[in-house]
Design an enzyme around this catalytic site. Structure first.
Site, mmCIF file in Angstrom:
data_model
loop_
_atom_site.group_PDB
_atom_site.id
_atom_site.type_symbol
_atom_site.label_atom_id
_atom_site.label_comp_id
_atom_site.label_asym_id
_atom_site.label_seq_id
_atom_site.Cartn_x
_atom_site.Cartn_y
_atom_site.Cartn_z
ATOM 1 C CG ASP A 89 35.714 25.158 16.859
ATOM 2 O OD1 ASP A 89 35.843 26.245 16.507
ATOM 3 O OD2 ASP A 89 36.855 24.440 17.152
ATOM 4 C CB ALA B 60 45.132 20.822 11.573
ATOM 5 N N GLY B 61 43.290 22.875 13.963
ATOM 6 C CA GLY B 61 42.244 24.114 13.818
ATOM 7 C C GLY B 61 41.241 23.975 12.825
ATOM 8 C CG LEU B 62 41.731 22.771 9.232
ATOM 9 C CD1 LEU B 62 42.156 21.781 8.347
ATOM 10 C CD2 LEU B 62 41.010 23.806 8.417
ATOM 11 N N GLY B 63 38.516 22.017 13.162
ATOM 12 C CA GLY B 63 37.351 21.469 13.850
ATOM 13 C C GLY B 63 37.145 20.077 13.584
ATOM 14 C CB ALA C 29 33.506 20.482 16.332
ATOM 15 C CB ALA C 30 33.909 17.227 12.014
ATOM 16 C CB VAL D 209 44.050 14.772 14.533
ATOM 17 C CG1 VAL D 209 43.889 14.943 16.179
ATOM 18 C CG2 VAL D 209 43.209 13.820 13.842
HETATM 19 C C1 MEV Z 1 38.823 27.692 18.439
HETATM 20 O O1 MEV Z 1 38.476 27.161 17.030
HETATM 21 C C2 MEV Z 1 38.453 29.023 18.395
HETATM 22 C C3 MEV Z 1 38.922 29.668 19.971
HETATM 23 O O2 MEV Z 1 38.366 31.100 19.911
HETATM 24 C C4 MEV Z 1 38.436 28.799 21.095
HETATM 25 C C5 MEV Z 1 36.843 28.715 21.119
HETATM 26 O O3 MEV Z 1 36.102 29.629 20.607
HETATM 27 O O4 MEV Z 1 36.273 27.867 21.594
HETATM 28 C C6 MEV Z 1 40.276 29.684 19.981
#
Ligand code: MEV
Length: 312
Positions: A150, A102-105, A108-109, A100
């Site tokens: 995402d 971590a920028g791995l979506g 969204a998943a 959670v």
């Molecule tokens: C987040 O994964 C990517 C960003 O560009 C935000 C977005 O596009 O919604 C930082």
């Protein structure tokens, strides 16, 4: 009674994050080593539709979820779209191997898997377009003013060249390539970084537009390299993108340390990925060097690494 199951992969942004919120293109790819699974089990004769998500400590009837809950928003979205008033008795279980924040979506998943499993349970599976549109609405709760990249990459589970407001473009990866993803262990405060970039842009529009345009050009060059079968050309483009993201104030010493360690260990290029100030970075590597680079990243502080092959 059979259960209704749906899965959705994680994702990483290859290039173009932040600038994508301002109309520039970005590229995102699915990460299939991690995923969310949503399982709906009908409970004929039962009284409630229960939601269980152990990773975030949720175990409650769905109408007891707080109004601001993304899970509730997703469930209300399915009901609204399908024109149903309530949910029949059942249990929705959400299992996830995606870390959670971590920028791995992961957000969204969860939305995509939930929307598919619950709509199938209701006897009317949503189309990809409907899933994508509803997941985007939920992303706004998570991230404030997201671009929509995402939810799009997670819905279609294919590499996407994304421009906000334009039809979804998936594309062919002419020659597969390998990425090592390194986790700083710090939560990526995407809502905060997206908000801070917006504040910066409002204060000095010319400077920020220049940075967004530079990132947009790098993304277009990256797209050309991938479809032409020259993924090795991505390395310098990724390095330059990292510099612009540093300039924008969304990197973090831990991200920079992992990026540097990856480059020193032989990566062809490396950059932060996603919102920044935590979360993950990515390194483009020759497959035979993936283990050594991954080890170097762990020694430099990565709490986890994932090696993933991009193809499609
Ligand atoms: C987040 O994964 C990517 C960003 O560009 C935000 C977005 O596009 O919604 C930082």
């Amino acid at each position: 009674m059979p259960a209704f199951t749906a899965t959705a992969p994680g994702k990483i942004i290859l290039i173009g994050e932040h600038a994508v919120v301002y109309g520039q293109p970005a590229i995102a790819v699915p990460v299939n080593q991690v995923q969310v699974r949503a399982i709906v089990t009908p409970k004929p004769g039962g009284k409630e539709f229960r939601v269980t998500a152990p990773a975030i400590g949720v175990d409650t009837p769905w109408d007891h979820l707080p109004p601001e809950s993304p899970l509730r928003a997703a469930l209300e979205g399915v009901c609204r779209t399908l024109g149903v008033r309530g949910l029949p008795a059942g249990q929705l279980k959400i299992q996830s191997t995606i870390p959670v924040a971590a920028g791995l979506g992961s957000g969204a998943a969860v939305s995509v898997a939930l929307l598919r499993a619950v709509s199938a349970f209701l006897g009317a599976p949503l189309t990809d377009e409907q899933v994508n549109a509803l997941a985007f609405e939920v992303e706004k709760i998570h991230h404030g003013t997201p671009s929509g990249i995402d939810n799009t990459v997670v819905t279609y589970a294919q590499p996407v060249y994304f421009v906000k407001g334009e039809p979804v473009q998936t594309f062919r990866v002419a020659a597969p390539f390998t990425l090592v993803i390194g986790d700083t262990g710090l939560p990526a405060p995407t809502k905060e970084t997206v908000g801070d970039v917006r504040t910066g842009w409002q204060r000095d529009e010319r400077r920020y537009e220049r940075m967004f345009a530079a990132l947009g050009s790098l993304t277009r060059a990256a797209h050309q390299a991938i479809v032409a079968g020259h993924p090795e050309r991505l390395g310098p483009l990724m390095n330059e993108a990292h510099d612009w993201l540093c300039e924008m104030g969304v990197s973090h010493p831990k991200l920079d340390a992992l990026v540097q360690a990856a480059r020193e260990a032989g990566a062809l290029g490396a950059k932060l990925s996603g919102g920044g100030r935590g979360g993950n970075m990515i390194a483009l590597v020759n497959p035979d060097q993936a283990d050594a680079i991954s080890l170097a990243m762990r020694k430099a502080g990565a709490v986890n690494t994932i090696t993933t092959r991009v193809q499609g």
